[in-house]
Design an enzyme around this catalytic site. Structure first.
Site, PDB file in Angstrom:
ATOM      1  N   SER A  58    -130.589   8.876  47.568  1.00 57.82           N
ATOM      2  CA  SER A  58    -129.739   8.876  46.377  1.00 57.82           C
ATOM      3  C   SER A  58    -129.324   7.459  46.036  1.00 57.82           C
ATOM      4  O   SER A  58    -129.207   6.604  46.921  1.00 57.82           O
ATOM      5  CB  SER A  58    -128.494   9.721  46.681  1.00 57.82           C
TER       6      SER A  58
ATOM      7  N   TYR B 107    -120.675  12.456  52.052  1.00 60.49           N
ATOM      8  CA  TYR B 107    -121.989  12.827  51.518  1.00 60.49           C
ATOM      9  C   TYR B 107    -122.861  11.575  51.379  1.00 60.49           C
ATOM     10  O   TYR B 107    -124.008  11.521  51.827  1.00 60.49           O
ATOM     11  CB  TYR B 107    -121.856  13.528  50.147  1.00 60.49           C
TER      12      TYR B 107
ATOM     13  N   LYS C 287    -126.640  10.100  53.316  1.00 57.93           N
ATOM     14  CA  LYS C 287    -127.879   9.558  52.740  1.00 57.93           C
ATOM     15  C   LYS C 287    -128.115   8.138  53.270  1.00 57.93           C
ATOM     16  O   LYS C 287    -129.236   7.750  53.611  1.00 57.93           O
ATOM     17  CB  LYS C 287    -127.798   9.539  51.209  1.00 57.93           C
TER      18      LYS C 287
HETATM   19  C1  UD1 Z   1    -122.836  12.039  42.473  1.00 57.98           C
HETATM   20  C2  UD1 Z   1    -123.374  11.064  43.490  1.00 57.98           C
HETATM   21  C3  UD1 Z   1    -124.868  11.195  43.609  1.00 57.98           C
HETATM   22  C4  UD1 Z   1    -125.202  12.609  43.981  1.00 57.98           C
HETATM   23  C5  UD1 Z   1    -124.657  13.547  42.933  1.00 57.98           C
HETATM   24  C6  UD1 Z   1    -124.950  14.969  43.390  1.00 57.98           C
HETATM   25  C7  UD1 Z   1    -122.266   8.949  43.782  1.00 57.98           C
HETATM   26  C8  UD1 Z   1    -122.021   7.587  43.224  1.00 57.98           C
HETATM   27  N1  UD1 Z   1    -123.059   9.718  43.073  1.00 57.98           N
HETATM   28  O1  UD1 Z   1    -123.277  11.599  41.215  1.00 57.98           O
HETATM   29  O2  UD1 Z   1    -125.349  10.355  44.604  1.00 57.98           O
HETATM   30  O3  UD1 Z   1    -126.576  12.757  44.127  1.00 57.98           O
HETATM   31  O4  UD1 Z   1    -123.250  13.349  42.778  1.00 57.98           O
HETATM   32  O5  UD1 Z   1    -123.889  15.798  43.410  1.00 57.98           O
HETATM   33  O6  UD1 Z   1    -121.794   9.304  44.821  1.00 57.98           O
HETATM   34  N2  UD1 Z   1    -117.816  13.840  34.968  1.00 57.98           N
HETATM   35  C9  UD1 Z   1    -116.826  14.186  34.072  1.00 57.98           C
HETATM   36  N3  UD1 Z   1    -116.353  15.467  34.085  1.00 57.98           N
HETATM   37  C10 UD1 Z   1    -116.854  16.419  34.947  1.00 57.98           C
HETATM   38  C11 UD1 Z   1    -117.883  16.058  35.845  1.00 57.98           C
HETATM   39  C12 UD1 Z   1    -118.351  14.752  35.846  1.00 57.98           C
HETATM   40  O7  UD1 Z   1    -116.345  13.354  33.293  1.00 57.98           O
HETATM   41  O8  UD1 Z   1    -116.348  17.561  34.917  1.00 57.98           O
HETATM   42  C13 UD1 Z   1    -118.343  12.463  34.959  1.00 57.98           C
HETATM   43  C14 UD1 Z   1    -118.155  11.722  36.268  1.00 57.98           C
HETATM   44  O9  UD1 Z   1    -116.886  11.100  36.317  1.00 57.98           O
HETATM   45  C15 UD1 Z   1    -119.315  10.734  36.228  1.00 57.98           C
HETATM   46  C16 UD1 Z   1    -120.396  11.462  35.452  1.00 57.98           C
HETATM   47  O10 UD1 Z   1    -119.734  12.525  34.755  1.00 57.98           O
HETATM   48  O11 UD1 Z   1    -118.927   9.604  35.497  1.00 57.98           O
HETATM   49  C17 UD1 Z   1    -121.464  12.056  36.341  1.00 57.98           C
HETATM   50  O12 UD1 Z   1    -120.836  12.794  37.384  1.00 57.98           O
HETATM   51  P1  UD1 Z   1    -121.656  13.737  38.371  1.00 57.98           P
HETATM   52  O13 UD1 Z   1    -122.547  14.628  37.589  1.00 57.98           O
HETATM   53  O14 UD1 Z   1    -120.676  14.373  39.297  1.00 57.98           O
HETATM   54  O15 UD1 Z   1    -122.617  12.752  39.173  1.00 57.98           O
HETATM   55  P2  UD1 Z   1    -122.293  11.408  40.002  1.00 57.98           P
HETATM   56  O16 UD1 Z   1    -120.894  11.382  40.477  1.00 57.98           O
HETATM   57  O17 UD1 Z   1    -122.783  10.269  39.205  1.00 57.98           O
END
Ligand code: UD1
Length: 336
Positions: A125, A150, A154
């Site tokens: 990841s 988590y 990785k």
């Molecule tokens: C995270 C992990 C990634 C992992 C993935 C799988 C990190 C840096 N990244 O990705 O390695 O493979 O999870 O679960 O650890 N968001 C919102 N509202 C929501 C959900 C998300 O605003 O309800 C935003 C988050 O703040 C982020 C973006 O959407 O900015 C993506 O979030 P998400 O889909 O959870 O993925 P990552 O956190 O990037």
């Protein structure tokens, strides 16, 4: 026909990879105990692939059970997906993450050594880059300590693999560092099936659009980005799946190599919300909320190495992924 053991093959990325493998003439042997996936995906796989794969309900943390698969079948290569992946949950129950993700990996690696498989592909990841100093990361960008247990599983997984490759191994290894896989198979037969309230952005968006959640909360709008929301490299899960086929076909000279699997393009949370509304024609209720602990501001991949050495680039757009994810969510509703 080459037999490819796919641990976690009934999960989200695993199931899409099984379809790509079948399309390319491989025979996937899925090992999955279904603790974090569901029969829905296996049924979808049967629709898409017929009997061109096999399925074994096995916990890879039980070494003797895993070894019995290798004893009874001539496995040529292994793609290892089976792992927990929720950042938030890993902070609540770290031991569960370390036990499952690391013991599972070590058992699979020992089996690869013992049974002399040709190749091993590891689901890594972009979390191994931590909060990088640069926004666009190369495979050579120094790794940093991740923010969650988590992420550490990785990070340590890559370290364990690097350490065993200090001695000659009978198998070649590729670590694929995924950015943010989203979307679903365009057929609507397989897709993401989060257990409980989704942690990830896209399933939260589609469940909100389907009326399962009241509104989306955008986690933070005061980041130093053009619209104040975090930027990620969202990649269609079918593109991620195809990268694994290329990884199996790769004939590089290094016994161990690492590749970024992203699109090379960053998209903000608000851009994702707007694109989803465009693609679906729906109004998505959302609120701006506080930052989520552990989130990094911005990260996207440099994908030149994957293009040059694997001959792979993402073929699908974020809009394609949003359309396919929405199609999948609507199919799921019909299953209920
Ligand atoms: C995270 C992990 C990634 C992992 C993935 C799988 C990190 C840096 N990244 O990705 O390695 O493979 O999870 O679960 O650890 N968001 C919102 N509202 C929501 C959900 C998300 O605003 O309800 C935003 C988050 O703040 C982020 C973006 O959407 O900015 C993506 O979030 P998400 O889909 O959870 O993925 P990552 O956190 O990037």
């Amino acid at each position: 026909m080459k037999k490819i053991l796919v641990t976690g093959g009934a999960g989200y990325i695993g199931s899409h990879t099984v379809v790509s493998l079948v399309e390319q003439g491989y025979f996937p042997v899925i090992v999955d105990d279904l603790r974090n996936s569901s029969l829905v995906l296996l049924e979808g796989l049967k629709e898409l692939c017929g009997d061109r794969f096999s399925f074994l309900s096995i916990d890879i943390c039980e070494k003797s059970h895993l070894f019995s698969v290798f004893e009874s079948r001539a496995i040529d290569a292994v793609i290892h997906f089976a792992a927990y992946k929720s950042v938030g949950e890993s902070c609540d129950v770290p031991l569960r993450y370390y036990q499952n993700n690391l013991i599972g990996l070590m058992n699979v690696l020992e089996a690869c050594q013992t049974f002399k498989v040709e190749k091993f592909v590891f689901s890594s990841s972009c979390t191994v880059y931590g909060e990088p100093e640069v926004r666009q990361v190369f495979e050579s960008t120094p790794k940093r300590l991740p923010e969650s247990p988590y992420g550490f599983t990785k990070w340590m997984g890559e370290q364990i693999i690097e350490d065993i490759h200090r001695n000659p191994q009978p198998f070649n290894t590729l670590c694929l560092r995924y950015f943010n896989p989203i979307g679903a198979h365009p057929s609507g037969f397989i897709g993401e099936l989060p257990v409980g309230i989704p942690n990830n952005l896209l399933p939260y968006i589609t469940q909100t659009a389907a009326g399962i959640r009241e509104h989306l909360t955008v986690f933070g709008d005061d980041y130093p980005t053009p619209d104040g929301t975090c930027i990620r490299d969202y990649i269609h899960v079918c593109d991620v799946a195809e990268a694994h086929v290329r990884a199996l076909q790769h004939e590089g000279s290094l016994p161990l190599d690492v590749f970024n699997i992203g699109t090379g393009k960053g998209t903000s949370v608000l851009e994702m919300v707007r694109s989803f509304m465009d693609v679906s024609g729906l109004n998505l209720p959302y609120q701006l909320g506080a930052r989520r602990p552990g989130d990094i501001t911005e990260i996207f991949a440099n994908v030149e190495k994957s293009k040059r050495e694997l001959g792979w680039t993402a073929q699908r757009s974020v809009e394609d992924a949003l359309r396919d994810a929405w199609n999948w969510e609507q199919q799921l509703k019909q299953h209920d």
